[in-house]
Design a protein around this motif. Structure first.
Motif, PDB file in Angstrom:
ATOM      1  N   ILE A 116       0.861  -1.180   0.000  1.00 10.40           N
ATOM      2  CA  ILE A 116       0.000   0.000   0.000  1.00 10.40           C
ATOM      3  C   ILE A 116       0.896   1.228   0.000  1.00 10.40           C
ATOM      4  O   ILE A 116       1.987   1.212   0.585  1.00 10.40           O
ATOM      5  CB  ILE A 116      -0.955   0.004   1.211  1.00 10.40           C
ATOM      6  CG1 ILE A 116      -1.906   1.207   1.143  1.00 10.40           C
ATOM      7  CG2 ILE A 116      -0.181  -0.010   2.523  1.00 10.40           C
ATOM      8  CD1 ILE A 116      -3.004   1.180   2.209  1.00 10.40           C
ATOM      9  N   SER A 117       0.467   2.282  -0.680  1.00  9.99           N
ATOM     10  CA  SER A 117       1.266   3.504  -0.728  1.00  9.99           C
ATOM     11  C   SER A 117       0.355   4.716  -0.693  1.00  9.99           C
ATOM     12  O   SER A 117      -0.846   4.628  -1.004  1.00  9.99           O
ATOM     13  CB  SER A 117       2.142   3.543  -1.991  1.00  9.99           C
ATOM     14  OG  SER A 117       1.332   3.574  -3.156  1.00  9.99           O
ATOM     15  N   GLU A 125       0.555   8.864  -1.994  1.00  8.48           N
ATOM     16  CA  GLU A 125       1.293   9.898  -2.717  1.00  8.48           C
ATOM     17  C   GLU A 125       0.619  11.245  -2.463  1.00  8.48           C
ATOM     18  O   GLU A 125      -0.568  11.404  -2.734  1.00  8.48           O
ATOM     19  CB  GLU A 125       1.295   9.587  -4.218  1.00  8.48           C
ATOM     20  CG  GLU A 125       1.842   8.210  -4.547  1.00  8.48           C
ATOM     21  CD  GLU A 125       1.387   7.728  -5.924  1.00  8.48           C
ATOM     22  OE1 GLU A 125       0.705   8.509  -6.621  1.00  8.48           O
ATOM     23  OE2 GLU A 125       1.708   6.584  -6.281  1.00  8.48           O
ATOM     24  N   ARG A 176      -3.158  10.504  -3.150  1.00  4.98           N
ATOM     25  CA  ARG A 176      -3.754   9.275  -3.669  1.00  4.98           C
ATOM     26  C   ARG A 176      -3.267   8.066  -2.877  1.00  4.98           C
ATOM     27  O   ARG A 176      -2.058   7.844  -2.736  1.00  4.98           O
ATOM     28  CB  ARG A 176      -3.405   9.095  -5.143  1.00  4.98           C
ATOM     29  CG  ARG A 176      -4.222   7.998  -5.824  1.00  4.98           C
ATOM     30  CD  ARG A 176      -4.029   8.066  -7.324  1.00  4.98           C
ATOM     31  NE  ARG A 176      -4.333   9.387  -7.842  1.00  4.98           N
ATOM     32  CZ  ARG A 176      -5.566   9.844  -8.035  1.00  4.98           C
ATOM     33  NH1 ARG A 176      -6.607   9.067  -7.766  1.00  4.98           N
ATOM     34  NH2 ARG A 176      -5.763  11.041  -8.520  1.00  4.98           N
ATOM     35  N   ARG A 180      -3.026   4.032  -2.836  1.00  3.84           N
ATOM     36  CA  ARG A 180      -3.004   2.969  -3.837  1.00  3.84           C
ATOM     37  C   ARG A 180      -2.753   1.631  -3.147  1.00  3.84           C
ATOM     38  O   ARG A 180      -1.862   1.515  -2.307  1.00  3.84           O
ATOM     39  CB  ARG A 180      -1.893   3.194  -4.870  1.00  3.84           C
ATOM     40  CG  ARG A 180      -2.023   4.439  -5.708  1.00  3.84           C
ATOM     41  CD  ARG A 180      -0.849   4.554  -6.676  1.00  3.84           C
ATOM     42  NE  ARG A 180      -0.804   5.827  -7.356  1.00  3.84           N
ATOM     43  CZ  ARG A 180      -1.387   6.082  -8.523  1.00  3.84           C
ATOM     44  NH1 ARG A 180      -2.056   5.126  -9.136  1.00  3.84           N
ATOM     45  NH2 ARG A 180      -1.288   7.281  -9.077  1.00  3.84           N
ATOM     46  N   ARG A 225      -1.660  -2.347  -3.848  1.00  5.93           N
ATOM     47  CA  ARG A 225      -1.026  -3.235  -4.829  1.00  5.93           C
ATOM     48  C   ARG A 225      -1.343  -4.664  -4.408  1.00  5.93           C
ATOM     49  O   ARG A 225      -0.985  -5.095  -3.313  1.00  5.93           O
ATOM     50  CB  ARG A 225       0.488  -3.003  -4.870  1.00  5.93           C
ATOM     51  CG  ARG A 225       1.194  -3.848  -5.927  1.00  5.93           C
ATOM     52  CD  ARG A 225       2.618  -3.323  -6.155  1.00  5.93           C
ATOM     53  NE  ARG A 225       3.394  -3.339  -4.937  1.00  5.93           N
ATOM     54  CZ  ARG A 225       4.123  -4.375  -4.516  1.00  5.93           C
ATOM     55  NH1 ARG A 225       4.144  -5.495  -5.244  1.00  5.93           N
ATOM     56  NH2 ARG A 225       4.814  -4.302  -3.405  1.00  5.93           N
ATOM     57  N   GLU A 267      -7.793   5.680 -14.339  1.00  7.67           N
ATOM     58  CA  GLU A 267      -7.885   6.153 -12.960  1.00  7.67           C
ATOM     59  C   GLU A 267      -9.297   6.229 -12.374  1.00  7.67           C
ATOM     60  O   GLU A 267      -9.521   5.720 -11.272  1.00  7.67           O
ATOM     61  CB  GLU A 267      -7.215   7.526 -12.861  1.00  7.67           C
ATOM     62  CG  GLU A 267      -7.225   8.100 -11.466  1.00  7.67           C
ATOM     63  CD  GLU A 267      -6.588   9.478 -11.436  1.00  7.67           C
ATOM     64  OE1 GLU A 267      -7.199  10.391 -10.855  1.00  7.67           O
ATOM     65  OE2 GLU A 267      -5.501   9.643 -12.003  1.00  7.67           O
ATOM     66  N   ASP A 311     -10.490   2.569 -11.506  1.00  2.84           N
ATOM     67  CA  ASP A 311      -9.640   1.655 -10.738  1.00  2.84           C
ATOM     68  C   ASP A 311     -10.121   1.599  -9.292  1.00  2.84           C
ATOM     69  O   ASP A 311     -10.030   2.596  -8.566  1.00  2.84           O
ATOM     70  CB  ASP A 311      -8.186   2.122 -10.801  1.00  2.84           C
ATOM     71  CG  ASP A 311      -7.220   1.125 -10.170  1.00  2.84           C
ATOM     72  OD1 ASP A 311      -7.685   0.203  -9.473  1.00  2.84           O
ATOM     73  OD2 ASP A 311      -6.004   1.280 -10.370  1.00  2.84           O
ATOM     74  N   TYR A 341      -8.800   0.257  -6.796  1.00  2.00           N
ATOM     75  CA  TYR A 341      -7.714   0.179  -5.823  1.00  2.00           C
ATOM     76  C   TYR A 341      -6.952   1.491  -5.685  1.00  2.00           C
ATOM     77  O   TYR A 341      -5.820   1.528  -5.237  1.00  2.00           O
ATOM     78  CB  TYR A 341      -6.773  -0.972  -6.199  1.00  2.00           C
ATOM     79  CG  TYR A 341      -7.504  -2.297  -6.216  1.00  2.00           C
ATOM     80  CD1 TYR A 341      -8.095  -2.798  -5.060  1.00  2.00           C
ATOM     81  CD2 TYR A 341      -7.657  -3.017  -7.400  1.00  2.00           C
ATOM     82  CE1 TYR A 341      -8.802  -3.987  -5.069  1.00  2.00           C
ATOM     83  CE2 TYR A 341      -8.363  -4.212  -7.416  1.00  2.00           C
ATOM     84  CZ  TYR A 341      -8.932  -4.692  -6.248  1.00  2.00           C
ATOM     85  OH  TYR A 341      -9.637  -5.872  -6.269  1.00  2.00           O
ATOM     86  N   GLN A 342      -7.604   2.587  -6.084  1.00  2.00           N
ATOM     87  CA  GLN A 342      -7.084   3.931  -5.864  1.00  2.00           C
ATOM     88  C   GLN A 342      -8.138   4.765  -5.148  1.00  2.00           C
ATOM     89  O   GLN A 342      -9.336   4.595  -5.387  1.00  2.00           O
ATOM     90  CB  GLN A 342      -6.716   4.609  -7.179  1.00  2.00           C
ATOM     91  CG  GLN A 342      -5.600   3.947  -7.949  1.00  2.00           C
ATOM     92  CD  GLN A 342      -5.169   4.774  -9.142  1.00  2.00           C
ATOM     93  OE1 GLN A 342      -5.146   6.006  -9.075  1.00  2.00           O
ATOM     94  NE2 GLN A 342      -4.821   4.122 -10.235  1.00  2.00           N
ATOM     95  N   THR A 389      -8.765   8.937  -4.018  1.00  3.44           N
ATOM     96  CA  THR A 389      -8.335  10.330  -3.959  1.00  3.44           C
ATOM     97  C   THR A 389      -8.552  10.855  -2.545  1.00  3.44           C
ATOM     98  O   THR A 389      -9.630  10.695  -1.963  1.00  3.44           O
ATOM     99  CB  THR A 389      -9.133  11.184  -4.962  1.00  3.44           C
ATOM    100  OG1 THR A 389      -8.916  10.669  -6.281  1.00  3.44           O
ATOM    101  CG2 THR A 389      -8.687  12.632  -4.917  1.00  3.44           C
TER     102      THR A 389
END
Length: 297
Positions: free
Chosen positions: A48-49, A51, A58, A60, A62, A80, A83, A85-86, A88
């Motif tokens: 997981i990340s 940004e 965001r 995200r 993985r 985007e 998806d 798995y994203q 905002t």
């Protein structure tokens, strides 16, 4: 428990799974809205990340390769807004997002979740029944049969055969290609013993997706069918078995001189041993293959 609520959606982590619920904001893609809430087990995650940006950030996720039939069917080509798995994140919630990431990462470490690919789907895929109209036809799937029906824009060569009904047991592959710009995409089903090189425009087992009209929901049909096909990793294992295991009732084919070389046969034995150790070959298959090679030595 960790939770982050945004206009884009809500993510909740209870220590065992993440619950991803799409928001009602106008920027949320149609595919996410139609797919609905997703429950992702911790064991399906590879990472997981978060940004940060000037106005929004965001989150995200993985997933491990092979864990989700939707990701496998779409091949990472979901844009985007579609998806799931994203997420905002507004700038005033950056602290919450960072805490959320820490909680998930700590759980991954504590549970020692591996990041390598899996050999079976860990998510069920989209719910059925599904019916989506796009391009030159409609694709419907009830979990057992795929129904393809054509509209007035379908090429005569394809429409003349009438609607198609395919049993999922006869389908060996699903191919989804999104429309890009003015270039058409397609949803194609490869049927056992009926290969074709015809373009999707003329293939009776394919729906053409037009470039000027984006049709993301066909990806859900592709994923629902993919979830009911043999997992790609297991299919690859079956191919390995077929190529390496020598059945006693089948005469051995002529072997080139290089293959009969002692060193080459030793390498073959080591390969078989590794496949047996990792579970690709059963005890019986390993024993038969090993005896066949030892006889040739």
């Amino acid at each position: 428990m960790a939770e982050i609520l945004q206009k884009d959606g809500t993510w909740v982590f209870d220590g065992d799974a993440l619950r991803l619920t799409p928001g009602r904001d106008k920027n949320v893609g149609l595919l996410r809205k139609t797919l609905g809430e997703l429950v992702v087990p911790l064991g399906a995650l590879a990472g997981i990340s978060f940004e940060q940006g000037k106005k929004t950030g965001r989150l995200r996720l993985r997933l491990r390769d092979g864990a989700d039939p939707l990701l496998h069917a779409t091949g990472g080509r979901l844009t985007e807004p579609h998806d799931p798995y994203q997420l905002t994140v507004e700038s005033d919630r950056y602290g919450v997002a960072e805490y959320f990431v820490d909680e998930v990462r700590n759980a991954l470490l504590l549970d020692q979740v591996p990041t390598d690919p899996v050999d079976g789907y860990l998510l069920p895929g989209p719910a059925v029944p599904l019916a989506v109209s796009a391009g030159d036809g409609t694709a419907a799937f009830d979990g057992e049969h795929i129904r393809l029906e054509w509209n007035w824009k379908t090429e005569d060569a394809k429409a003349s055969a009438g609607p198609r009904t395919l049993a999922v047991t006869d389908v060996v592959a699903v191919e989804w290609q999104p429309a890009v710009g003015l270039e058409n995409g397609h949803l194609r089903f490869t049927v056992r013993h009926a290969p074709t090189k015809a373009p999707p425009k003329y293939d009776p087992n394919a729906v053409e997706l037009w470039g000027f009209k984006k049709d993301p929901l066909m990806a859900l049909v592709a994923a629902a069918v993919q979830a009911r096909l043999p997992h790609p990793a297991r299919a690859a294992d079956d191919d390995v078995r077929t190529s390496l295991v020598v059945r006693p009732e089948t005469p051995s084919p002529p072997v080139a001189a290089a293959e009969d070389d002692h060193d080459a046969l030793l390498r073959r034995l080591r390969e078989l041993g590794e496949l047996h150790r990792t579970g690709v070959l059963t005890d019986e298959e390993f024993t038969m293959a090993k005896q066949a090679i030892l006889k040739r030595m």
